[in-house]
Design an enzyme around this catalytic site. Structure first.
Site, PDB file in Angstrom:
ATOM      1  N   ARG A 152       0.828  -1.207   0.000  1.00 52.24           N
ATOM      2  CA  ARG A 152       0.000   0.000   0.000  1.00 52.24           C
ATOM      3  C   ARG A 152       0.864   1.260   0.000  1.00 52.24           C
ATOM      4  O   ARG A 152       0.350   2.364   0.084  1.00 52.24           O
ATOM      5  CB  ARG A 152      -0.913   0.040   1.239  1.00 52.24           C
ATOM      6  N   ARG A 213       2.784 -15.024  -2.489  1.00 50.12           N
ATOM      7  CA  ARG A 213       2.767 -14.382  -1.177  1.00 50.12           C
ATOM      8  C   ARG A 213       3.333 -15.304  -0.103  1.00 50.12           C
ATOM      9  O   ARG A 213       3.652 -14.845   1.006  1.00 50.12           O
ATOM     10  CB  ARG A 213       1.336 -13.980  -0.797  1.00 50.12           C
ATOM     11  N   LYS A 243      -0.536 -14.310   9.495  1.00 48.95           N
ATOM     12  CA  LYS A 243      -1.786 -14.692   8.829  1.00 48.95           C
ATOM     13  C   LYS A 243      -1.521 -15.810   7.826  1.00 48.95           C
ATOM     14  O   LYS A 243      -0.369 -16.062   7.464  1.00 48.95           O
ATOM     15  CB  LYS A 243      -2.414 -13.461   8.140  1.00 48.95           C
ATOM     16  N   HIS A 244      -2.555 -16.545   7.376  1.00 50.45           N
ATOM     17  CA  HIS A 244      -3.983 -16.472   7.679  1.00 50.45           C
ATOM     18  C   HIS A 244      -4.352 -17.789   8.354  1.00 50.45           C
ATOM     19  O   HIS A 244      -4.479 -18.802   7.673  1.00 50.45           O
ATOM     20  CB  HIS A 244      -4.810 -16.314   6.410  1.00 50.45           C
ATOM     21  N   HIS A 256     -11.733 -13.434  -1.021  1.00 54.48           N
ATOM     22  CA  HIS A 256     -12.249 -12.107  -1.342  1.00 54.48           C
ATOM     23  C   HIS A 256     -13.543 -12.210  -2.148  1.00 54.48           C
ATOM     24  O   HIS A 256     -14.381 -11.304  -2.125  1.00 54.48           O
ATOM     25  CB  HIS A 256     -11.227 -11.297  -2.146  1.00 54.48           C
ATOM     26  N   ASP A 328      -9.928 -11.723   9.495  1.00 55.93           N
ATOM     27  CA  ASP A 328      -9.684 -11.119   8.196  1.00 55.93           C
ATOM     28  C   ASP A 328     -10.853 -10.177   7.908  1.00 55.93           C
ATOM     29  O   ASP A 328     -11.854 -10.156   8.648  1.00 55.93           O
ATOM     30  CB  ASP A 328      -9.559 -12.205   7.125  1.00 55.93           C
TER      31      ASP A 328
END
Length: 430
Positions: A152, A213, A243-244, A256, A328
């Site tokens: 981000r 990831r 995570k996760h 998602h 999450d």
């Protein structure tokens, strides 16, 4: 007659004399001969008297200030601490002000849609923290900064490699330094929590949501490198959230978009997916993020983020995790396509989650706040259960000495120089 009276008087005198001797040896106040100073004739304090016990008791009493703080908080303030919420736009708006001022939310997550450039991002975070200075409890300022494709940070910053690249290099020192530079990068803006590192094992090559990831397909590599990244983040006084849980690496559906279902049983999880989390907990993990995954062989009715079996029985009791549990994002398709978001939040807290993450939608955030409050009022969740979570949250904020401090400038060039040096040492060298 007189002889008889004289004899009685003599017996009374003998008895009185004996009683007086006994009182000298041990009086009615618990003092004995050994309590009398031979020189002054004064009484010494009793060795086992009540005054000594009271004094010792006073010294042993230790007040738990966090519990005192919680006892003075309203239900609304407690529930607010149990939310980390997303915001709209590039600036502080009325909705965000309301979440901070009225609902006392415990944390903010900044997403990519909130970031234009370094100057704007710093201004936004400073505005948020300045607004929260009206409140007694500082904010979790959170972000997803993993490196690779999940970042981000403003575009002025040099890109960091994915965990897959780090796994291929497989150097724990590099992982530690990478965690440290990620933390330094986000700390420069005033963030204090990073939703990283990823401890999922990439056991299913068709799993696109995790893929690069993950550090790799082996539990040993994910554990070793993930823990070093976690420690590097902690080294900069940033809170890492691993995570996760209990492992997203063997899914085909992107949570998602929908609810993944994985047929692995607990024996399989213990032999693979749980290993990195178990090792991270042994190495003082602070926060664990729970995935939205249905594991029907473990809990056929509830996804992991709402499962008491997974959160309380496995994570808390079996793996002995005592830190903060966060869900999450509850606005992901896995939840909102299958459950009312408020009801899902109640089930998560009932299952043992401490913080509910709601990344998108002001109305979603209000629904979660109001539904949780109503659940406590109705007795569906006890206030004692709420207090348990708030206690863990406040203790974590205290541990990292969080403050809503304003930061004036960010030295992008300095951080980029550190990133370049790190990459040249481990990634770019021939």
């Amino acid at each position: 007659m007189f002889k008889k009276q004289g004899l009685i008087l003599l017996l009374v005198m003998i008895l009185f004399s004996a009683s007086a001797c006994n009182l000298t040896k041990e009086n009615t106040n618990g003092y004995s001969d050994k309590n009398i100073d031979s020189n002054s004739g004064q009484l010494n304090p009793p060795t086992n008297g009540p005054n000594e016990d009271i004094s010792k008791g006073d010294q042993d009493i230790e007040v738990d200030k966090t519990k005192e703080q919680i006892s003075s908080m309203s239900l609304e303030e407690k529930i607010g601490q149990m939310l980390v919420v997303g915001i709209d736009g590039y600036n502080l708006n009325s909705n965000t002000k309301n979440l901070l001022d009225k609902h006392k939310v415990g944390g903010i997550i900044v997403m990519g849609e909130n970031v234009q450039d370094s100057k704007q991002l710093l201004s936004l975070i400073n505005e948020i923290k300045k607004e929260n200075q009206k409140n007694k409890i500082p904010l979790f300022m959170t972000i997803d900064e993993e490196g690779g494709r999940v970042t981000r940070m403003p575009k002025e910053f040099k890109k960091l490699p994915s965990n897959k690249v780090i796994g291929q290099i497989n150097n724990p020192t590099f992982s530690y330094k990478l965690g440290s530079v990620i933390a330094e990068e986000i700390k420069a803006f005033g963030f204090n929590m990073d939703f990283a590192p990823v401890l999922d094992i990439n056991s299913n090559p068709r799993n696109l949501v995790i893929g690069d990831r993950a550090f790799g397909a082996k539990a040993s590599i994910v554990s070793s490198l993930g823990i070093q990244t976690m420690k590097g983040i902690q080294n900069q006084n940033i809170i890492p959230a691993v995570k996760h849980f209990p492992g997203h690496g063997d899914t085909l559906v992107d949570s998602h978009k929908g609810l993944p279902s994985v047929s692995n049983d607990l024996k399989r999880l213990k032999s693979l997916e749980l290993i990195p989390f178990s090792e991270a907990i042994k190495n003082n993990a602070d926060v664990v993020m729970i995935a939205h995954i249905l594991l029907p062989k473990i809990d056929k009715d509830n996804p992991s983020s709402m499962s008491k079996i997974i959160i309380t029985d496995i994570l808390r009791k079996e793996l002995k995790f005592e830190g903060v549990v966060i869900t999450d994002d509850m606005t992901m398709g896995a939840i909102v396509k299958n459950y009312p978001i408020g009801e899902a939040a109640v089930k998560s807290v009932s299952a043992g989650a401490d913080i509910v993450l709601v990344c998108h939608g002001y109305n979603n955030e209000l629904e979660v706040i109001n539904t949780l409050k109503n659940a406590v009022v109705k007795g569906e969740i006890s206030e004692e259960r709420i207090d348990e979570s708030v206690y863990r949250i406040l203790k974590l904020k205290e541990k990292y000495q969080l403050k809503d401090e304003i930061i004036n400038t960010v030295d992008v060039n300095k951080i980029n120089s550190k990133i370049n040096n790190l990459l040249n040492s481990y990634v770019n060298k021939k």
